[in-house]
Design a protein around this motif. Structure first.
Motif, PDB file in Angstrom:
ATOM      1  N   ILE B 109      54.522  25.301  12.476  1.00 38.43           N
ATOM      2  CA  ILE B 109      55.816  24.871  13.015  1.00 38.43           C
ATOM      3  C   ILE B 109      56.206  23.541  12.377  1.00 38.43           C
ATOM      4  O   ILE B 109      57.360  23.317  12.015  1.00 38.43           O
ATOM      5  N   ALA B 112      57.401  24.258   8.999  1.00 39.47           N
ATOM      6  CA  ALA B 112      58.759  24.812   9.067  1.00 39.47           C
ATOM      7  C   ALA B 112      59.775  23.688   9.263  1.00 39.47           C
ATOM      8  O   ALA B 112      60.909  23.768   8.786  1.00 39.47           O
ATOM      9  N   ARG B 113      59.357  22.632   9.956  1.00 36.63           N
ATOM     10  CA  ARG B 113      60.268  21.493  10.113  1.00 36.63           C
ATOM     11  C   ARG B 113      60.534  20.861   8.751  1.00 36.63           C
ATOM     12  O   ARG B 113      61.657  20.529   8.399  1.00 36.63           O
ATOM     13  N   ALA B 115      60.264  22.422   5.969  1.00 36.43           N
ATOM     14  CA  ALA B 115      60.950  23.433   5.165  1.00 36.43           C
ATOM     15  C   ALA B 115      62.443  23.507   5.519  1.00 36.43           C
ATOM     16  O   ALA B 115      63.255  23.955   4.727  1.00 36.43           O
ATOM     17  N   ARG B 116      62.797  23.068   6.699  1.00 32.43           N
ATOM     18  CA  ARG B 116      64.216  23.007   7.067  1.00 32.43           C
ATOM     19  C   ARG B 116      64.774  21.598   6.841  1.00 32.43           C
ATOM     20  O   ARG B 116      65.887  21.452   6.355  1.00 32.43           O
ATOM     21  N   PHE B 117      64.007  20.579   7.219  1.00 33.83           N
ATOM     22  CA  PHE B 117      64.555  19.214   7.240  1.00 33.83           C
ATOM     23  C   PHE B 117      64.015  18.319   6.120  1.00 33.83           C
ATOM     24  O   PHE B 117      64.357  17.135   6.070  1.00 33.83           O
ATOM     25  N   THR B 128      57.776  25.861   2.841  1.00 39.15           N
ATOM     26  CA  THR B 128      57.853  27.273   3.263  1.00 39.15           C
ATOM     27  C   THR B 128      56.509  27.953   3.004  1.00 39.15           C
ATOM     28  O   THR B 128      55.998  28.702   3.851  1.00 39.15           O
ATOM     29  N   THR B 131      54.235  26.771   5.655  1.00 45.43           N
ATOM     30  CA  THR B 131      54.444  27.487   6.914  1.00 45.43           C
ATOM     31  C   THR B 131      53.632  28.781   6.921  1.00 45.43           C
ATOM     32  O   THR B 131      52.952  29.109   7.902  1.00 45.43           O
TER      33      THR B 131
END
Lengths: 331, 502
Positions: B109, B112-113, B115-117, B128, B131
Motif C-alpha cells: 500500500i 502504491a502511494r 506509485a500514485r504520488f 508500481t 507494489t
C-alpha cells in the motif's frame, strides 16, 4: 508443550469456523486490510494525524460503503503468483507477435498516412494510460479489502504493460519513419496543447483530484477507463485492421483482454456493493452521470484524431461499452 | 525476442511527466500524501532509477522465481523438517512471520502511494513494481505458514498478529505506519526504501537466508533469498530521491528523514534481530554476533552509502554504538520474562556454551546480564518457575513502544543514569527510553502526541481488568497461545520434574 496438544486448525482463526476449506486466493488476502475501521483510527499514531483523517474521510467516511467488504471476490481470483504466471504467458505471446512482425518488416511498410495517424493518435497515449495507472493505484491504496486492492493493483500493472508495448512500437516507428516520432517533447506537446487531447487530459487530471475512494473507483472504472478502452480496443483496433496494421490491431486485442478483466472485477464489485447496500445503486448512478459528459467529450474529441473513422460509430461504440458494463453491473 | 534492446526504448516508458492545467499541483499531489519539501515540479522529472526493468522482464522473472519458491515449499512441507528444527530457530521463524508477513503486504500500500504520488513517472513505475513485489511478499509469507498450520498452530499469528494489540505488534505498527503505511511518498522513498530496505532488511534478509540454510530450514531460506532479490531492486527508489533533494539544496531534509527512521528501525531491529541472532539461532549455526553484524553491514557498508550521497552519520551515532552493547540483551531478557505476552515460545539461549560465546562477543556479559539469568536459573532449579514470570508491567517508551530498559543499561555500566527521558507536551507526560526516541517524538509531536502506548491504555482504563490476565486478553493472546519457555527449561540444568511444562 501446550502448542502440540491443540487440535490442528482448519484455516486462519480469524476466518472463523468455516465449512469449506478456503482457497489459496482467499487465505492470502482475507482481512489483510486490518486497518479498515480500526479503532480509534486506522493507523498507530495520533487519531487526528493528517493521514488518519485522510483515510477516515475518504475511505471509512465514503458513502460507498457496506457492512462487510470481505465477502467480495474478484471473478478472476488472482493471487500475485497467478497474475505473473498469466501475464508471463501473455507477454510471451506478445514477444512472439513482435518477432513475427519484425521479421516481416510490418512497421517499415506502413503507409505514410497511417504513420501520421499513429504519430498523432497512438504515440501520446502513454500519458493518459499512465494516469489511469496512477488512479488505479489510488483506488487500490484506499480500498477497504485486499480483494479489491489486489485487483486494482493488477489493473495498474496492466496499464503499465500497455504503455510499455506502445513505447516499444513508438521507437520502432521512429527507427523506420523518422526519429521525431519518438520525441518526448513532441508527445508531451500534443498531450498538453493538442486540441483533440484536451478533453481527455481534463477528465484525467480532474480524476486525479478525486479522493473519495468510491467516487475514484466509479469515475475511473465505470466511466473513464471503459471509454478510453473502447477507443483503443474497438475503434482504433478496427481502424488499424482497415489500414493493414495487423500488429497494432493484435496488440490492442491483447490489451482488450486486460480491459475485460478490469470490467469483470468492476461489475462484480458494483453487484456486491449494491446487494449489500441497495442505496448504493443511486450513489453509483449519480457518480456515473456526473462523469459521463467528460467521457463523452473525450471520446468525440479523440475521434477527430482518427482520419477515416466514422465519428458517430466511435461514439456509439464507447456508449455501448459503457452501457454494457453498467448492465453487467446491474445499474 | 524483440530486436530493440531495452536501452533504446526504455526512456519512452517513463517520460510521462507533464504540466497540470485543470487542477493545481497541490490538488494532484496533496502534501499529506506527497511532501515536495519545496522542490519545484520539474526538478523531480530528473528522477532516474539505477535499476532498469520492463514489465515484460518483470513478469518473466517473477513467474520463474515464484515457481521456484512454491515448488520448494511443496516438497518440504511434506517433510518433517519443521519438527526437527531447533526450538530457538522455530521461535525466530514464528516471530518473523507474525511481525513481518502482513506488514509486507501493507508495504505494498505504501508502494502504491509512491506509485500514485511519486513526483516523476519513472519513480511511479518503479513503485508500481514495488507494489507488486510487496503483494508477493505478503502472500508468500502467509501462504507458507498457512500450509504448515497443522504442524504449527502458532503460525496463525502470521495472519492474526496485525489484528491484535499484542505489545510487539503495537510497536511494529507504530514504526511501519510512520515509515510507509501512513507516510507521504517522498518521505517514504528515503525512510522505507533507503533507510530501512537498503540499510536494514536487505542485509538482514541475506543474513537470515544464510542462517536458515545452516539451521536446515531450507524452506525459509529459499523464501527469504527470493524476497531479498525483489527488495534489492525496489529499495533503489531511495537513491534518486536523495539525489533530487540534494541537487535542489535540500540535503538537510534527506538527512533529517534518514536520521529519524534510522533510529526507529534500529530499535525494532534490536528487538527482533537481536534476540534471533544472539540467543535463538543455534550456537553451531551462528556466523556472527548481532553486534558484529551491525558493525559490518550497517555501520560500515551502509554508512559508505550515505556518504556517497553527501549525507552524514546521524547525530546520535555514539548513542547507537553504546546501545549495540546492551539494548538487545535487555530486550531479550524482557521478552523471556514477559514470555506469556508474545506469540512464540522464547528460548533462553543461555546454556553454558552459549554463555561462553556471549562473554566472548560481549565482554562483561556474565557479570551484568548473566546475573539475571543466574537468578532465574536458580529459581527454576529450586522448583519455582513462577518466579521467572511477571506480575507487573514494564514502562513503555512513547516513541518506539518498546519497554524502557535504561535500568538494565545503567546496571551494566553503559548509562550514567537509570532514569528514562520525560517530556511534558500539552499537559501530558511522555516517557522515552533514549534521547533519540525523545527527539523523534519532539520532531513531530502532532503525529504522535495523541497516541496511547499499551501502558497508557492500561492506566486509562482501556484494559480491563488492569492486570496480567486482562492485558493478555487485550493483546489477543488466549491461554494456549501465550508463549512458554521454548526448551522446557533445559537451559537451567537439572530441573525438578514438576517444573517441566509449568
Amino acid at each position: 508443550m501446550a502448542t502440540r496438544e491443540r487440535k490442528a486448525p482448519k484455516t486462519w482463526s480469524l476466518l472463523g469456523d468455516v465449512k469449506r476449506r478456503p482457497s489459496v486466493y482467499e487465505v492470502t488476502a482475507s482481512q489483510f486490510a486490518y486497518h479498515f475501521r480500526r479503532e480509534p483510527a486506522p493507523f498507530e499514531m495520533s487519531p487526528d494525524a493528517p493521514i488518519n483523517e485522510w483515510y477516515l474521510t475518504h475511505r471509512e467516511g465514503s458513502v460507498f460503503n457496506v457492512d462487510d467488504w470481505e465477502g467480495y471476490r474478484d471473478p478472476a481470483k488472482l493471487t500475485y503468483s497467478d497474475y505473473v504466471m498469466l501475464q508471463h504467458d501473455r507477454e510471451t505471446y506478445l514477444d512472439g507477435l513482435i518477432d513475427h512482425h519484425e521479421s516481416a518488416s510490418s512497421v517499415e511498410s506502413l503507409s505514410p498516412e497511417w504513420v501520421s495517424t499513429l504519430t498523432n493518435a497512438v504515440v501520446p497515449l502513454r500519458f493518459p494510460l499512465h494516469i489511469m495507472q496512477m488512479t488505479a493505484l489510488y483506488v487500490a491504496q484506499m480500498a477497504p479489502t485486499a480483494f479489491i486492492i489486489n485487483a486494482s493493483n493488477f489493473q495498474a500493472a496492466d496499464e503499465m504493460r500497455r504503455v510499455q508495448r506502445l513505447a516499444y512500437l513508438t521507437k520502432w516507428l521512429a527507427n523506420a519513419h523518422g526519429e521525431s516520432i519518438a520525441s518526448t517533447d513532441a508527445a508531451r506537446a500534443a498531450w498538453e496543447k493538442g486540441e483533440a487531447w484536451q478533453p481527455m487530459r481534463k477528465a484525467l487530471e480532474e480524476l486525479l483530484g478525486v479522493y473519495d475512494w468510491g467516487e475514484a473507483f466509479a469515475a475511473l472504472d465505470l466511466v473513464i477507463k471503459p471509454a478510453i478502452d473502447s477507443l483503443l480496443g474497438d475503434s482504433l483496433a478496427a481502424l488499424a485492421a482497415e489500414n493493414d496494421d495487423e500488429l497494432l490491431a493484435l496488440l490492442l486485442a491483447e490489451f482488450h483482454r486486460d480491459a475485460e478483466r478490469s470490467k469483470d472485477w468492476t461489475a462484480e464489485l458494483v453487484r456486491y456493493a449494491v446487494a449489500n447496500n441497495p442505496a448504493l445503486a443511486e450513489v453509483l448512478s449519480t457518480w456515473v452521470a456526473a462523469w459521463t459528459p467528460a467521457a463523452d467529450a473525450l471520446v468525440s474529441s479523440y475521434a477527430t484524431l482518427l482520419p477515416g473513422a466514422d465519428t458517430a460509430a466511435v461514439v456509439t461504440a464507447a456508449a455501448k461499452a459503457r452501457a454494457d458494463l453498467l448492465a453487467a453491473s446491474g445499474l | 525476442m524483440p530486436r530493440l534492446p531495452r536501452s533504446e526504448w526504455y526512456d519512452l516508458t517513463r517520460d510521462m511527466n507533464w504540466d497540470l492545467s485543470y487542477i493545481t499541483e497541490d490538488e494532484a499531489f496533496p502534501p499529506q500524501l506527497s511532501n515536495s519539501f519545496g522542490v519545484p515540479a520539474h526538478d523531480w522529472w530528473a528522477w532516474d532509477e539505477p535499476y532498469k526493468i520492463t514489465y515484460s522482464e518483470y513478469v518473466h522473472n517473477q513467474a520463474g522465481k515464484d515457481a521456484g519458491v512454491y515448488s520448494v515449499n511443496n516438497v518440504l512441507n511434506r517433510s518433517d523438517i519443521w519438527d526437527n528444527l531447533e526450538p530457538g530457530w522455530r521461535a525466530a521463524v514464528i516471530a518473523h512471520y507474525g511481525a513481518i508477513a502482513v506488514a509486507e503486504y501493507q508495504a505494498g500500500i505504501g508502494e502504491a502511494r509512491m506509485a500514485r504520488f511519486g513526483r516523476a513517472a519513472a519513480w511511479r513505475n518503479m513503485a508500481t513494481f514495488g507494489t507488486l513485489d510487496e503483494t508477493r511478499h505478503g502472500q508468500l509469507q502467509t501462504y507458507i505458514p498457512y500450509q504448515a498450520l497443522a504442524k504449527e498452530p502458532k503460525f496463525d499469528w502470521a495472519h492474526k498478529a496485525y489484528h491484535t494489540n499484542e505489545w510487539g505488534v503495537i510497536a511494529a505498527r507504530h514504526l511501519f505506519d510512520d515509515m510507509f503505511l501512513a507516510n507521504d511518498a517522498v518521505s517514504m522513498a528515503i525512510q522505507l526504501t533507503f533507510t530501512f530496505e537498503t540499510g536494514f532488511t536487505n542485509l538482514q534478509f541475506l543474513g537470515m537466508a544464510a542462517d536458515a540454510m545452516k539451521a536446515g530450514d531450507f524452506d525459509f531460506g529459499a523464501l527469504i533469498s527470493s524476497i531479498q532479490t525483489d527488495e534489492a531492486r525496489h529499495a533503489q527508489q531511495g537513491e534518486p530521491t536523495i539525489k533530487v533533494l540534494t541537487k535542489a539544496g535540500k540535503a538537510d531534509v534527506a538527512q533529517d528523514l534518514l536520521d529519524r527512521m534510522f533510529w526507529r528501525a534500529w530499535k525494532l531491529f534490536a528487538l527482533l534481530t537481536g534476540f534471533s541472532m544472539d540467543y535463538y539461532t543455534p550456537l553451531e549455526n551462528r556466523t556472527h554476533s548481532f553486534k558484529e553484524f551491525m558493525d559490518e553491514f550497517i555501520n560500515k557498508q551502509f554508512i559508505d552509502q550515505f556518504r556517497d550521497f553527501g549525507l552524514e552519520k546521524p547525530w546520535y551515532w555514539d548513542q547507537l554504538l553504546n546501545e549495540m552493547n546492551w539494548t538487545h540483551h535487555a530486550y531479550h531478557l524482557g521478552v523471556y520474562f514477559w514470555r506469556p505476552t508474545v506469540w512464540w515460545n522464547p528460548v533462553a539461549g543461555v546454556g553454558p556454551a552459549e554463555r561462553e560465546w556471549l562473554e566472548e562477543k560481549y565482554p562483561g556479559w556474565n557479570a551484568s546480564f548473566g546475573k539475571y539469568w543466574d537468578t532465574m536459573g536458580q529459581n527454576v532449579r529450586d522448583g519455582h518457575p513462577e518466579l521467572t514470570l511477571p506480575e507487573t508491567f514494564p514502562v513503555v517508551c512513547n516513541s518506539c513502544q518498546l519497554p524502557v530498559c535504561t535500568p538494565a543499561g545503567y546496571a551494566a555500566g553503559y548509562l550514567e543514569s537509570p532514569l528514562p527521558y520525560v517530556v511534558e507536551y500539552n499537559g501530558r507526560k511522555y516517557t522515552f527510553c533514549s534521547e533519540p526516541c525523545k527527539w523523534v517524538f519532539e520532531m513531530q509531536p502532532e503525529t504522535f502526541a495523541g497516541h496511547l502506548s499499551i501502558i497508557d491504555r492500561l492506566l486509562s482504563g482501556w484494559i480491563q481488568p488492569p492486570d496480567i490476565p486482562g492485558a493478555l486478553a487485550y493483546m489477543g493472546l488466549s491461554p494456549e497461545e501465550c508463549g512458554v519457555d521454548g526448551t522446557d527449561y533445559d537451559w537451567a540444568g537439572p530441573v525438578p520434574p514438576a517444573t517441566k511444562s509449568a
